[in-house]
Design a protein around this motif. Structure first.
Motif, PDB file in Angstrom:
ATOM      1  N   PRO B  36      44.724  31.417  63.433  1.00 13.36           N
ATOM      2  CA  PRO B  36      45.770  30.634  63.388  1.00 13.36           C
ATOM      3  C   PRO B  36      45.719  29.272  62.728  1.00 13.36           C
ATOM      4  O   PRO B  36      44.709  28.691  62.926  1.00 13.36           O
ATOM      5  CB  PRO B  36      45.954  30.518  64.802  1.00 13.36           C
ATOM      6  N   ASP B  38      45.746  25.826  62.768  1.00 16.25           N
ATOM      7  CA  ASP B  38      46.243  24.857  63.793  1.00 16.25           C
ATOM      8  C   ASP B  38      46.387  23.760  63.360  1.00 16.25           C
ATOM      9  O   ASP B  38      45.648  22.761  62.848  1.00 16.25           O
ATOM     10  CB  ASP B  38      45.120  24.714  64.942  1.00 16.25           C
ATOM     11  N   GLU B  39      47.764  23.093  63.426  1.00 16.09           N
ATOM     12  CA  GLU B  39      48.167  21.869  63.040  1.00 16.09           C
ATOM     13  C   GLU B  39      47.553  21.425  61.771  1.00 16.09           C
ATOM     14  O   GLU B  39      46.933  20.206  61.833  1.00 16.09           O
ATOM     15  CB  GLU B  39      47.858  20.929  64.105  1.00 16.09           C
ATOM     16  N   ASP B  40      47.651  21.934  60.671  1.00 14.15           N
ATOM     17  CA  ASP B  40      47.173  21.422  59.565  1.00 14.15           C
ATOM     18  C   ASP B  40      48.206  20.422  59.098  1.00 14.15           C
ATOM     19  O   ASP B  40      49.332  20.489  58.862  1.00 14.15           O
ATOM     20  CB  ASP B  40      47.184  22.671  58.402  1.00 14.15           C
ATOM     21  N   LYS B  41      47.570  19.234  59.054  1.00 14.83           N
ATOM     22  CA  LYS B  41      48.396  17.985  58.740  1.00 14.83           C
ATOM     23  C   LYS B  41      49.046  18.052  57.392  1.00 14.83           C
ATOM     24  O   LYS B  41      49.978  17.697  57.330  1.00 14.83           O
ATOM     25  CB  LYS B  41      47.498  16.897  59.130  1.00 14.83           C
ATOM     26  N   LYS B  42      48.002  18.552  56.293  1.00 15.22           N
ATOM     27  CA  LYS B  42      48.538  18.367  54.925  1.00 15.22           C
ATOM     28  C   LYS B  42      47.977  19.510  54.408  1.00 15.22           C
ATOM     29  O   LYS B  42      46.753  19.415  53.988  1.00 15.22           O
ATOM     30  CB  LYS B  42      47.939  17.110  54.409  1.00 15.22           C
ATOM     31  N   ALA B  43      48.775  20.682  54.187  1.00 18.70           N
ATOM     32  CA  ALA B  43      48.139  21.647  53.702  1.00 18.70           C
ATOM     33  C   ALA B  43      47.468  21.596  52.459  1.00 18.70           C
ATOM     34  O   ALA B  43      46.591  22.151  51.851  1.00 18.70           O
ATOM     35  CB  ALA B  43      49.244  22.822  53.614  1.00 18.70           C
ATOM     36  N   ASN B  44      48.114  20.595  51.656  1.00 17.40           N
ATOM     37  CA  ASN B  44      47.410  20.551  50.295  1.00 17.40           C
ATOM     38  C   ASN B  44      47.092  19.061  50.197  1.00 17.40           C
ATOM     39  O   ASN B  44      48.049  18.129  49.811  1.00 17.40           O
ATOM     40  CB  ASN B  44      48.491  20.866  49.236  1.00 17.40           C
ATOM     41  N   ALA B  45      46.070  18.608  50.316  1.00 17.14           N
ATOM     42  CA  ALA B  45      45.731  17.169  50.092  1.00 17.14           C
ATOM     43  C   ALA B  45      45.266  16.871  48.784  1.00 17.14           C
ATOM     44  O   ALA B  45      44.485  15.909  48.506  1.00 17.14           O
ATOM     45  CB  ALA B  45      44.411  16.746  51.144  1.00 17.14           C
ATOM     46  N   GLY B  46      45.385  17.720  47.728  1.00 16.04           N
ATOM     47  CA  GLY B  46      44.767  17.571  46.603  1.00 16.04           C
ATOM     48  C   GLY B  46      44.355  18.694  45.933  1.00 16.04           C
ATOM     49  O   GLY B  46      43.569  19.458  46.462  1.00 16.04           O
ATOM     50  N   ALA B  47      44.533  18.802  44.550  1.00 10.54           N
ATOM     51  CA  ALA B  47      44.064  20.030  43.729  1.00 10.54           C
ATOM     52  C   ALA B  47      42.742  19.553  43.243  1.00 10.54           C
ATOM     53  O   ALA B  47      42.636  18.532  42.718  1.00 10.54           O
ATOM     54  CB  ALA B  47      44.917  20.432  42.755  1.00 10.54           C
ATOM     55  N   TYR B 141      56.177  24.178  42.537  1.00 11.83           N
ATOM     56  CA  TYR B 141      55.349  24.597  43.710  1.00 11.83           C
ATOM     57  C   TYR B 141      54.195  23.324  43.730  1.00 11.83           C
ATOM     58  O   TYR B 141      54.018  22.991  44.950  1.00 11.83           O
ATOM     59  CB  TYR B 141      54.685  25.931  43.457  1.00 11.83           C
ATOM     60  N   PHE B 145      54.250  20.286  46.999  1.00 14.80           N
ATOM     61  CA  PHE B 145      53.084  19.857  48.048  1.00 14.80           C
ATOM     62  C   PHE B 145      52.756  18.366  47.966  1.00 14.80           C
ATOM     63  O   PHE B 145      52.253  17.714  48.836  1.00 14.80           O
ATOM     64  CB  PHE B 145      51.923  20.768  47.734  1.00 14.80           C
ATOM     65  N   ILE B 152      56.246  25.065  56.010  1.00 13.65           N
ATOM     66  CA  ILE B 152      55.880  26.091  55.151  1.00 13.65           C
ATOM     67  C   ILE B 152      56.910  27.015  54.721  1.00 13.65           C
ATOM     68  O   ILE B 152      56.984  27.382  53.708  1.00 13.65           O
ATOM     69  CB  ILE B 152      54.721  27.076  56.355  1.00 13.65           C
ATOM     70  N   TYR B 155      57.911  25.651  51.656  1.00 14.65           N
ATOM     71  CA  TYR B 155      56.937  25.739  50.539  1.00 14.65           C
ATOM     72  C   TYR B 155      57.272  27.340  50.030  1.00 14.65           C
ATOM     73  O   TYR B 155      57.315  27.479  49.032  1.00 14.65           O
ATOM     74  CB  TYR B 155      55.808  25.608  51.260  1.00 14.65           C
TER      75      TYR B 155
END
Lengths: 192, 229
Positions: B36, B38-47, B141, B145, B152, B155
């Motif tokens: 699961p 759990d509390e992803d603060k920032k799903a995308n912190a940079g490509a 998309y 982010f 989510i 997104y």
């Protein structure tokens, strides 16, 4: 193909790791927990990039281990829609192709996303597999496993975990990539 | 009365155990398994480009055999390393990527397109066409982010493909002859990957340096790609 994801997780550090420096112990624990696992909607975790902060260190009653709240970044493999990736052919059957990246195998090219028009022929070497051949301007271009295949990502899906699985089905794939070969420049590299 | 006390204690104890166990969710499914989020603060912190991931793995000690057993890198990370070393990223340098980013500014390319170009290193217009065509669809998309959208549901709504307009010839329309210049620039700035070197007729300019992985700095900063929002 790769993204960084910032994640906060409450981690229980087993007592047998108490002699290691805190950073190493936590990094080892995070790696055993997340490495090579799929996180829903985030992708496949490749490695722990860095640890931003470690909080806590409380010991709950009745437990011998301390619990930390760790903030860290993970390198996630999550291709975006429209990305072009080169992969190797793994299997090819009547439903389409299956490609593999070495560290990730569940890439499928279904029949309707193959270059149009094409047909399949039974493989003389391997009875359960077929060879897909692209018919273009009266020339035939077979997709054989000799060189790498460039495809474009159509979608990335995370099917939910099945409650029961029939015994002989493939092992469950938590992350599936659907790809397309139906455009200029896609397909085996040798074609272009 | 004694019995009820014991029951109370037992129920408290099982509840406490359940709480502790739930912090460390493990199940015996076939790996890889889904945890699961759990509390992803920032799903995308940079490509990250392929080169950056390769650089990161190299800085931790990954290399071709035979030092594999000694380096503190997991087997799954080595598989990623093997894949990246055979791709176009293996002899890129940070400087060459920065140079490419500078020079791409005048072509007004989307972030997703630049990422595609850096990762594949197209050597002809036919290769660059798919890189630009559908990357347009996902530009929204990628942008969403980077604007810190954590919901989510939001997104997934944005990642639905936009209705396809007639953008099959988008790259020709937008750039026309500019495509040839772009290809020319990509070929000179980024070093060719080993398997492309045999097929390319143009001689790569002598100014490029082949990256020596072990000498790159070990700082873990992301390049301008991610911070350039």
């Amino acid at each position: 193909m790769f993204f960084l994801s910032l994640i906060e997780h409450t981690l229980r550090l087993p007592p047998h790791l108490l002699d290691l420096p805190l950073n190493e112990a936590i990094k080892g624990e995070l790696e055993s927990l997340f490495l090579d696992k799929v996180l829903a909607n985030l992708g496949l975790c490749i490695s722990v990039y860095d640890i931003r902060s470690i909080d806590g260190g409380f010991v709950f009653p009745g437990d011998g281990a301390s619990t930390y709240t760790v903030e860290f970044r993970l390198v996630m493999f999550r291709p975006f829609v429209g990305e072009i990736i080169t992969a190797k052919l793994k299997e090819s059957d009547a439903n389409g192709l299956q490609l593999s990246l070495g560290f990730f195998d569940d890439i499928y090219i279904p029949v309707h996303l193959m270059p149009n028009p094409c047909h399949c022929e039974p493989d003389p070497e391997n009875k359960s597999q077929v060879i897909w051949i692209w018919d273009y301007q009266e020339q035939k271009f077979p997709i054989d496993g000799l060189d790498e295949i460039r495809f474009q990502v159509q979608s990335v899906s995370y099917p939910p975990i099945p409650v029961e699985q029939p015994k002989e089905s493939k092992p469950f794939a938590p992350m599936m990539i659907m790809g397309s070969l139906d455009y200029d420049g896609l397909g085996p590299v040798s074609w272009w | 009365m004694y019995q009820s006390r014991v029951d109370q204690y037992r129920s408290w104890f099982t509840h406490a155990c359940r709480c502790l166990r739930s912090n460390n969710i493990q199940s015996s499914l076939v790996s890889p398994l889904v945890l699961p989020s759990d509390e992803d603060k920032k799903a995308n912190a940079g490509a990250l480009t392929n080169f950056e991931v390769l650089d990161f793995l190299r800085s931790r000690g990954a290399a071709k055999d035979p030092t594999r057993v000694i380096a503190p890198i997991a087997a799954s990370e080595f598989k990623v390393y093997d894949y990246l070393v055979e791709s176009a990223a293996c002899n890129q340098t940070r400087e060459s990527i920065n140079e490419l980013l500078e020079k791409c500014k005048k072509y007004d390319l989307a972030k997703a397109e630049i990422l595609n170009i850096i990762n594949i290193r197209p050597a002809s217009p036919v290769e660059i066409d798919p890189a630009m065509y559908q990357a347009m669809k996902s530009e929204q998309y990628v942008k969403s982010f980077q604007e810190n959208v954590e919901d989510i549901a939001h997104y997934t709504k944005l990642s639905q493909p936009v209705p396809t307009k007639e953008i099959i010839e988008e790259s020709e329309k937008r750039m026309g002859e500019g495509i040839e210049d772009l290809i020319e620039m990509v070929i000179t700035v980024l070093p060719p990957p080993p398997n492309q070197m045999n097929t390319e007729e143009e001689v790569v300019a002598g100014d490029e340096e082949i990256a020596d992985g072990e000498q790159t700095t070990t700082e873990t900063t992301t390049t301008t790609m991610a911070t350039e929002n």
